[in-house]
Design a protein around this motif. Sequence first.
Motif: not given
Length: 96
Positions: A61-78, A80-91
């Motif tokens: 619905l919204d590829p840049e919906f910050t609340p979901v991207l934020n929670r997804l980043g935290y989930a990855y950080a648990m 797969d920190m490299a993936r979390a960082e890549a997500l946040m850099q893309g954001t």
Amino acid sequence: MLFVRWVGTLKRNDQIGAISNLNDLVKRESGDKFVLPGGTLVCGPARPAARDSSVEKVLALDPEFTPVLNRLGYAYAMGDMARAEALMQGTLRRCS
């Protein structure tokens, strides 16, 4: 009204009622990006947000919906920190 019922059951600590009301709310408002992550997006080892279908629905619905991207980043950080960082850099690139 379903939202009010959901909040009321949460306040009464009625977990079964809360789940039922939230499921009804998500079913009725399945195209609302503010409703989808409300309760179905659970971050934790038992159910990482990255595997949750509501994440995909909201980002569709919204590829840049910050609340979901934020929670997804935290989930990855648990796990797969490299993936979390890549997500946040893309954001950050999308926002600048």
